[in-house]
Design a protein around this motif. Structure first.
Motif, PDB file in Angstrom:
ATOM      1  N   VAL A 161     -22.532 -37.386  37.113  1.00 38.14           N
ATOM      2  CA  VAL A 161     -23.042 -38.349  36.128  1.00 38.14           C
ATOM      3  C   VAL A 161     -22.448 -39.743  36.302  1.00 38.14           C
ATOM      4  O   VAL A 161     -23.010 -40.718  35.806  1.00 38.14           O
ATOM      5  N   SER A 162     -21.324 -39.876  37.008  1.00 37.88           N
ATOM      6  CA  SER A 162     -20.693 -41.194  37.157  1.00 37.88           C
ATOM      7  C   SER A 162     -21.373 -42.069  38.200  1.00 37.88           C
ATOM      8  O   SER A 162     -21.085 -43.259  38.293  1.00 37.88           O
ATOM      9  N   LEU A 163     -22.283 -41.508  38.993  1.00 37.81           N
ATOM     10  CA  LEU A 163     -22.887 -42.248  40.100  1.00 37.81           C
ATOM     11  C   LEU A 163     -24.365 -42.535  39.842  1.00 37.81           C
ATOM     12  O   LEU A 163     -25.011 -41.844  39.056  1.00 37.81           O
ATOM     13  N   VAL A 164     -24.868 -43.546  40.529  1.00 40.96           N
ATOM     14  CA  VAL A 164     -26.276 -43.901  40.436  1.00 40.96           C
ATOM     15  C   VAL A 164     -26.871 -43.912  41.837  1.00 40.96           C
ATOM     16  O   VAL A 164     -26.152 -43.977  42.840  1.00 40.96           O
ATOM     17  N   SER A 165     -28.182 -43.849  41.912  1.00 43.67           N
ATOM     18  CA  SER A 165     -28.860 -43.884  43.209  1.00 43.67           C
ATOM     19  C   SER A 165     -28.851 -45.301  43.757  1.00 43.67           C
ATOM     20  O   SER A 165     -29.224 -46.249  43.066  1.00 43.67           O
ATOM     21  N   GLY A 166     -28.409 -45.418  45.000  1.00 46.30           N
ATOM     22  CA  GLY A 166     -28.374 -46.718  45.645  1.00 46.30           C
ATOM     23  C   GLY A 166     -29.323 -46.777  46.822  1.00 46.30           C
ATOM     24  O   GLY A 166     -30.196 -45.914  46.986  1.00 46.30           O
ATOM     25  N   GLU A 167     -29.138 -47.777  47.652  1.00 48.56           N
ATOM     26  CA  GLU A 167     -30.002 -47.938  48.820  1.00 48.56           C
ATOM     27  C   GLU A 167     -29.747 -46.849  49.851  1.00 48.56           C
ATOM     28  O   GLU A 167     -28.661 -46.292  49.954  1.00 48.56           O
ATOM     29  N   HIS A 168     -30.774 -46.534  50.617  1.00 50.55           N
ATOM     30  CA  HIS A 168     -30.688 -45.591  51.732  1.00 50.55           C
ATOM     31  C   HIS A 168     -30.213 -44.210  51.305  1.00 50.55           C
ATOM     32  O   HIS A 168     -29.539 -43.504  52.065  1.00 50.55           O
ATOM     33  N   GLY A 169     -30.545 -43.810  50.079  1.00 53.62           N
ATOM     34  CA  GLY A 169     -30.234 -42.463  49.625  1.00 53.62           C
ATOM     35  C   GLY A 169     -28.793 -42.236  49.221  1.00 53.62           C
ATOM     36  O   GLY A 169     -28.389 -41.096  48.993  1.00 53.62           O
ATOM     37  N   LEU A 170     -28.008 -43.286  49.120  1.00 54.02           N
ATOM     38  CA  LEU A 170     -26.603 -43.142  48.751  1.00 54.02           C
ATOM     39  C   LEU A 170     -26.444 -43.034  47.237  1.00 54.02           C
ATOM     40  O   LEU A 170     -27.200 -43.628  46.482  1.00 54.02           O
ATOM     41  N   ARG A 171     -25.429 -42.295  46.829  1.00 52.79           N
ATOM     42  CA  ARG A 171     -25.013 -42.276  45.430  1.00 52.79           C
ATOM     43  C   ARG A 171     -23.745 -43.112  45.324  1.00 52.79           C
ATOM     44  O   ARG A 171     -22.770 -42.875  46.030  1.00 52.79           O
ATOM     45  N   VAL A 172     -23.782 -44.116  44.453  1.00 55.34           N
ATOM     46  CA  VAL A 172     -22.698 -45.090  44.377  1.00 55.34           C
ATOM     47  C   VAL A 172     -22.288 -45.332  42.932  1.00 55.34           C
ATOM     48  O   VAL A 172     -23.057 -45.040  42.009  1.00 55.34           O
ATOM     49  N   PRO A 173     -21.086 -45.862  42.708  1.00 56.75           N
ATOM     50  CA  PRO A 173     -20.694 -46.241  41.353  1.00 56.75           C
ATOM     51  C   PRO A 173     -21.587 -47.367  40.831  1.00 56.75           C
ATOM     52  O   PRO A 173     -22.007 -48.233  41.611  1.00 56.75           O
ATOM     53  N   PRO A 174     -21.876 -47.378  39.554  1.00 52.79           N
ATOM     54  CA  PRO A 174     -22.684 -48.467  38.991  1.00 52.79           C
ATOM     55  C   PRO A 174     -21.910 -49.775  39.018  1.00 52.79           C
ATOM     56  O   PRO A 174     -20.689 -49.804  39.219  1.00 52.79           O
ATOM     57  N   ALA A 175     -22.629 -50.862  38.784  1.00 49.79           N
ATOM     58  CA  ALA A 175     -22.004 -52.187  38.796  1.00 49.79           C
ATOM     59  C   ALA A 175     -20.918 -52.310  37.737  1.00 49.79           C
ATOM     60  O   ALA A 175     -19.989 -53.103  37.877  1.00 49.79           O
ATOM     61  N   SER A 176     -21.036 -51.511  36.675  1.00 44.27           N
ATOM     62  CA  SER A 176     -20.062 -51.573  35.582  1.00 44.27           C
ATOM     63  C   SER A 176     -18.756 -50.850  35.896  1.00 44.27           C
ATOM     64  O   SER A 176     -17.756 -51.024  35.183  1.00 44.27           O
ATOM     65  N   ALA A 177     -18.723 -50.043  36.960  1.00 42.64           N
ATOM     66  CA  ALA A 177     -17.508 -49.294  37.295  1.00 42.64           C
ATOM     67  C   ALA A 177     -16.407 -50.235  37.760  1.00 42.64           C
ATOM     68  O   ALA A 177     -16.655 -51.173  38.518  1.00 42.64           O
ATOM     69  N   GLU A 178     -15.196 -49.985  37.305  1.00 44.87           N
ATOM     70  CA  GLU A 178     -14.053 -50.849  37.627  1.00 44.87           C
ATOM     71  C   GLU A 178     -13.697 -50.770  39.100  1.00 44.87           C
ATOM     72  O   GLU A 178     -13.479 -49.694  39.653  1.00 44.87           O
ATOM     73  N   ALA A 179     -13.628 -51.929  39.755  1.00 44.22           N
ATOM     74  CA  ALA A 179     -13.269 -51.982  41.164  1.00 44.22           C
ATOM     75  C   ALA A 179     -11.768 -51.745  41.349  1.00 44.22           C
ATOM     76  O   ALA A 179     -10.962 -52.036  40.465  1.00 44.22           O
ATOM     77  N   VAL A 180     -11.408 -51.212  42.494  1.00 43.73           N
ATOM     78  CA  VAL A 180     -10.013 -50.955  42.843  1.00 43.73           C
ATOM     79  C   VAL A 180      -9.670 -51.776  44.082  1.00 43.73           C
ATOM     80  O   VAL A 180     -10.409 -51.754  45.076  1.00 43.73           O
ATOM     81  N   ASP A 181      -8.576 -52.504  44.029  1.00 42.73           N
ATOM     82  CA  ASP A 181      -8.148 -53.247  45.204  1.00 42.73           C
ATOM     83  C   ASP A 181      -7.746 -52.251  46.291  1.00 42.73           C
ATOM     84  O   ASP A 181      -7.027 -51.289  46.016  1.00 42.73           O
ATOM     85  N   PRO A 182      -8.210 -52.430  47.529  1.00 38.96           N
ATOM     86  CA  PRO A 182      -7.867 -51.487  48.602  1.00 38.96           C
ATOM     87  C   PRO A 182      -6.374 -51.246  48.759  1.00 38.96           C
ATOM     88  O   PRO A 182      -5.954 -50.164  49.182  1.00 38.96           O
ATOM     89  N   SER A 183      -5.541 -52.237  48.413  1.00 34.07           N
ATOM     90  CA  SER A 183      -4.094 -52.082  48.553  1.00 34.07           C
ATOM     91  C   SER A 183      -3.520 -51.061  47.581  1.00 34.07           C
ATOM     92  O   SER A 183      -2.400 -50.581  47.776  1.00 34.07           O
ATOM     93  N   GLU A 184      -4.272 -50.712  46.543  1.00 32.89           N
ATOM     94  CA  GLU A 184      -3.793 -49.778  45.534  1.00 32.89           C
ATOM     95  C   GLU A 184      -4.061 -48.323  45.892  1.00 32.89           C
ATOM     96  O   GLU A 184      -3.518 -47.414  45.255  1.00 32.89           O
ATOM     97  N   LEU A 185      -4.879 -48.082  46.900  1.00 33.82           N
ATOM     98  CA  LEU A 185      -5.263 -46.712  47.243  1.00 33.82           C
ATOM     99  C   LEU A 185      -4.092 -45.930  47.827  1.00 33.82           C
ATOM    100  O   LEU A 185      -3.296 -46.456  48.610  1.00 33.82           O
ATOM    101  N   GLY A 186      -4.022 -44.659  47.455  1.00 39.57           N
ATOM    102  CA  GLY A 186      -2.980 -43.794  47.991  1.00 39.57           C
ATOM    103  C   GLY A 186      -3.457 -42.951  49.153  1.00 39.57           C
ATOM    104  O   GLY A 186      -2.669 -42.532  50.008  1.00 39.57           O
ATOM    105  N   VAL A 202      -5.509 -52.498  53.398  1.00 44.39           N
ATOM    106  CA  VAL A 202      -5.609 -51.036  53.432  1.00 44.39           C
ATOM    107  C   VAL A 202      -4.394 -50.469  54.141  1.00 44.39           C
ATOM    108  O   VAL A 202      -4.229 -50.623  55.349  1.00 44.39           O
ATOM    109  N   THR A 203      -3.538 -49.819  53.383  1.00 47.97           N
ATOM    110  CA  THR A 203      -2.341 -49.196  53.952  1.00 47.97           C
ATOM    111  C   THR A 203      -2.318 -47.691  53.723  1.00 47.97           C
ATOM    112  O   THR A 203      -1.425 -47.004  54.206  1.00 47.97           O
TER     113      THR A 203
END
Length: 212
Positions: free
Chosen positions: A111-136, A168-169
Motif C-alpha cells: 500500500v505504500s507504493l504507487v504505479s510509476g513509469e515502465h511498470g515500476l512501483r515507487v514511493p509517492p511524491a509525498s514520501a519523505e526522501a532519505v539522503d544517500p549518506s544516511e543509508l546503512g 553513498v557509503t
C-alpha cells in the motif's frame, strides 16, 4: 526494481561488449520467464531469511530495498521484519528526467507504493526522501551476478550512477535468485560491483587472499 525503459545506447561501450551483455540479458530473461509464482514465493522467503542475518541491516540506519518486478525476488518478508524492529526502509523513486534515483521512506511494499513509469512501483511524491549518506545498507537487484561480485543490470545504469555517488557509503548487497548467478559477468569501467551477493541458497562473499 530496475528501470526497464532505458538502454545502454550511447554509453561508450564497445560493440563487442554491448553484444555480450545483450546476449546474457536475453539468456537470463528466458530462464526467469519460466519460474512459477510458487517458486518465486518460496525462493524469496528463503532469500529474505539469509539477508536478515547480515549485520549491516541492523545498525538502525535506513535500509534501501527495491520493489521487485514479477521475475525479481519479493522482499516483502524482509521489510516486515525490518519495520517490526523499527528499522527505516526506503525504496528508490526514479527520476527519469535526471536519470537518477532518490530513496524515499515506506512502510511496506504494497500500500505504500504507487504505479510509476515502465511498470515500476515507487514511493509517492509525498514520501519523505532519505539522503544517500544516511543509508546503512543498499539491496541491489540485477539480471545476473557472478561470484566475483560483478553485476549485470537491465541496461539503464541507474544503480551504477547511484552507487557511484560520493554520499553513498553503505554496503551494496546484491540480491538475486541462484539461477541468476553466472560464470562471468562482462563489465565496463563504469559498472559498479557489490560487496556481497545473496541468493535463496547461499551468501557469496569476495574471496580473501588467505582463502586462495
Amino acid at each position: 526494481m530496475a528501470p526497464q525503459g532505458a538502454t545502454e545506447t550511447g554509453s561508450g561501450l564497445g560493440p563487442e561488449l554491448e553484444e555480450v551483455k545483450r546476449d546474457l540479458r536475453a539468456s537470463v530473461r528466458r530462464k526467469l520467464a519460466q519460474i512459477t509464482e510458487q517458486q518465486r514465493e518460496g525462493w524469496s522467503s528463503a532469500l529474505c531469511a539469509r539477508v536478515a542475518k547480515l549485520p549491516s541491516l541492523w545498525t538502525g540506519r535506513p535500509v534501501m530495498v527495491f520493489a521487485g518486478l514479477e521475475t525479481e525476488p519479493d522482499l516483502s518478508p524482509l521489510v516486515i521484519g525490518l519495520r517490526a524492529r523499527e528499522i527505516p526502509v526506503a525504496v528508490p523513486r526514479v527520476d527519469w528526467a535526471a536519470s537518477g534515483m532518490v530513496p524515499a521512506l515506506v512502510e511496506d511494499l504494497d500500500v505504500s507504493l504507487v504505479s510509476g513509469e515502465h511498470g515500476l512501483r515507487v514511493p509517492p511524491a509525498s514520501a519523505e526522501a532519505v539522503d544517500p549518506s544516511e543509508l546503512g545498507a543498499i539491496l541491489v537487484p540485477a539480471l545476473a551476478y557472478d561470484e566475483g561480485m560483478a553485476r549485470l543490470g537491465r541496461g539503464g545504469g541507474f544503480y551504477d550512477r547511484f552507487l557511484a555517488l560520493e554520499r553513498v557509503t553503505a554496503e551494496p548487497i546484491g540480491i538475486a535468485f541462484e539461477m541468476q548467478v553466472v560464470g562471468r559477468v562482462p563489465t565496463a569501467s563504469h559498472d559498479r560491483a557489490v560487496s556481497t551477493v545473496v541468493t535463496e541458497q547461499r551468501v557469496i562473499e569476495p574471496e580473501r587472499p588467505d582463502d586462495a
